[in-house]
Design an enzyme around this catalytic site. Structure first.
Site, mmCIF file in Angstrom:
data_model
loop_
_atom_site.group_PDB
_atom_site.id
_atom_site.type_symbol
_atom_site.label_atom_id
_atom_site.label_comp_id
_atom_site.label_asym_id
_atom_site.label_seq_id
_atom_site.Cartn_x
_atom_site.Cartn_y
_atom_site.Cartn_z
ATOM 1 N N ASP A 1 8.142 29.779 0.066
ATOM 2 C CA ASP A 1 7.718 29.379 1.405
ATOM 3 C C ASP A 1 8.143 30.376 2.475
ATOM 4 O O ASP A 1 7.340 30.780 3.322
ATOM 5 C CB ASP A 1 8.263 27.986 1.741
ATOM 6 C CG ASP A 1 7.593 26.884 0.929
ATOM 7 O OD1 ASP A 1 6.677 27.206 0.143
ATOM 8 O OD2 ASP A 1 7.977 25.716 1.074
ATOM 9 N N ARG B 1 22.854 23.311 9.867
ATOM 10 C CA ARG B 1 21.799 23.893 10.698
ATOM 11 C C ARG B 1 22.307 24.591 11.960
ATOM 12 O O ARG B 1 21.797 25.652 12.315
ATOM 13 C CB ARG B 1 20.755 22.836 11.056
ATOM 14 C CG ARG B 1 19.920 22.287 9.895
ATOM 15 C CD ARG B 1 19.948 23.125 8.677
ATOM 16 N NE ARG B 1 18.985 22.722 7.654
ATOM 17 C CZ ARG B 1 19.035 23.167 6.428
ATOM 18 N NH1 ARG B 1 20.015 23.980 6.049
ATOM 19 N NH2 ARG B 1 18.130 22.813 5.544
ATOM 20 N N ASP C 1 15.045 19.044 10.454
ATOM 21 C CA ASP C 1 15.592 20.394 10.563
ATOM 22 C C ASP C 1 14.945 21.207 11.676
ATOM 23 O O ASP C 1 15.610 22.012 12.328
ATOM 24 C CB ASP C 1 15.469 21.131 9.227
ATOM 25 C CG ASP C 1 16.552 20.729 8.235
ATOM 26 O OD1 ASP C 1 17.555 20.143 8.684
ATOM 27 O OD2 ASP C 1 16.393 20.987 7.034
ATOM 28 N N SER D 1 12.230 18.332 -3.624
ATOM 29 C CA SER D 1 12.716 19.456 -2.821
ATOM 30 C C SER D 1 14.238 19.380 -2.726
ATOM 31 O O SER D 1 14.805 18.288 -2.580
ATOM 32 C CB SER D 1 12.105 19.385 -1.417
ATOM 33 O OG SER D 1 12.652 20.365 -0.573
#
Length: 410
Positions: free
Chosen positions: A19, A101, A130, A184
């Protein structure tokens, strides 16, 4: 064809996976811009050098490829402050993805300044949390920064279209990426998070193969293991008497917790963007650390401080979950929390067994626990039980007055 007012130079949060490799190429073709890649080692347990080779293959100059070991900074400056608060989102989630993050965003902005870039980019989708965390953090650190979120902009809306774009642009595709992956995964030193695909129906039990860091508690050792964790001012500094760095403490606790099947969570949470999602989390070291920190606070925090701190914890956890790490209110709460930890120093003994971490002993030179006051034996005058009568009378006064009033109107 490059767009008008397109960014000239972009720092991309780059994993080296399919990705973000597609995003890298898309940025180049869509904007005609120079791309700098940033790959953070947060203890995800993967070899990161292949990301360098992948970036070079896609035309990124060596001086524009950044792979950084941030494990110590991650635990010291983000995980540990959060654990001083005993933070749990919705009472269960130890915030492993959420807390990573802001650090990634911080380095993206710093690298943008270092390279004179006018934008940063990330690979978060438009459905999740996110995107909010990356962007709120980036804007807090640099209000003028431009943030590019390709998943909200491009027309590559299916796995088929992504594969076609990759093949058209000579982007290597791992064989297992040609079909839909079963779920995922996001991982760092604090936890692993698995969601999507095989996990989307919350009525169905998660398959055993989803779990990566922990053995099934039923298959864990039949003999319990006892460990001791030392704390200074609320932070774990040693295991079994051996002084260790923050990242090493968490690494060791992950090994111990994984071995004993500790830290599994099957959780349906409320995302900040409004939808519910189901995730499987494994936080072996963090689960042990939370139990240990609670244990040392039990003897070193007074009730007023501890109860106030506990009442604020849900708000603090929600701020982190929603992406407000760099907000003034989180920093204000952090100052209060850190003040509470001045005497949270000592040692905790824990029993690790079949999926559970249990505090079985705690001691400290800073302890408020007084055996002389609490003993069922002779206390040598440490506490006069007659004093309790007046204490109860005063606390009962308003209840009596309310009871008398209510009786008049029955």
């Amino acid at each position: 064809m490059p767009q008008e007012n397109a960014p000239k130079k972009v720092v991309l949060a780059y994993s080296g996976g399919l990705d973000t490799s597609i995003i890298l190429k898309w940025l180049q073709t869509e904007y005609g811009c120079e791309v700098i890649t940033f790959t953070a080692d947060l203890g995800q347990g993967e070899e990161l050098e292949p990301a360098r080779a992948k970036a070079e293959l896609l035309g990124i100059a060596p001086e524009n490829i950044h792979i950084e070991d941030l494990r110590e900074e991650f635990v010291r400056d983000f995980v540990y402050p959060m654990f001083r608060a005993n933070a749990l989102y919705e009472g269960l989630y130890l915030l492993g993805t959420s807390i990573a993050r802001p650090l990634i965003a911080k380095r993206l902005v710093e690298l943008a300044h270092q390279h004179g870039a006018d934008a940063v980019a990330h690979g978060a989708t438009g459905k999740g949390n996110d995107q909010v965390r990356f962007e709120l953090s980036a804007y807090a650190l640099d209000p003028s920064i431009k943030v590019i979120a390709p998943w909200r902009l491009w027309d590559l809306t299916s796995r088929t279209k992504l594969i076609e774009f990759a093949e058209a642009n000579q982007i290597p595709i791992a064989k297992d990426k040609r079909g839909d992956s079963p779920f995922s995964v996001d991982a760092n030193l604090l936890h692993t998070s698995s969601e999507g695909k095989a996990l989307e129906n919350p009525a169905e039990a998660a398959p055993d193969y989803v779990y990566q860091r922990t053995v099934n508690p039923e298959d864990a050792p039949d003999t319990p293991e006892f460990i001791e964790i030392g704390f200074e001012r609320g932070d774990a500094v040693s295991i079994n008497g051996e002084a260790l760095s923050p990242a090493t403490v968490l690494t060791r606790l992950n090994e111990l917790g994984g071995k004993h099947g500790i830290g599994r969570l099957d959780f349906v949470e409320n995302r900040f963007v409004g939808m519910k999602s189901r995730g499987i989390y494994e936080t072996p070291g963090g689960t042990i650390l939370l139990e240990a920190h609670r244990g040392i606070e039990q003897i070193t925090l007074d009730s007023g401080s501890g109860h106030l701190k506990d009442s604020l914890m849900p708000r603090y956890a929600e701020l982190i979950y929603n992406g407000f790490w760099f907000s003034p209110e989180r920093e204000m709460l952090q100052a209060l929390i850190d003040k509470s930890q001045e005497h949270v120093t000592g040692t905790v003994r824990l029993k690790l067994y079949k999926g559970l971490a249990t505090c079985v002993g705690r001691w400290s030179d800073h302890s408020l626990y007084s055996e002389a006051h609490v003993t069922f034996e002779e206390d040598a005058g440490a506490y006069d039980q007659k004093d309790a009568a007046g204490f109860i009378k005063l606390n009962a006064l308003r209840l009596k007055l309310i009871g008398n009033r209510n009786a008049r109107f029955r």
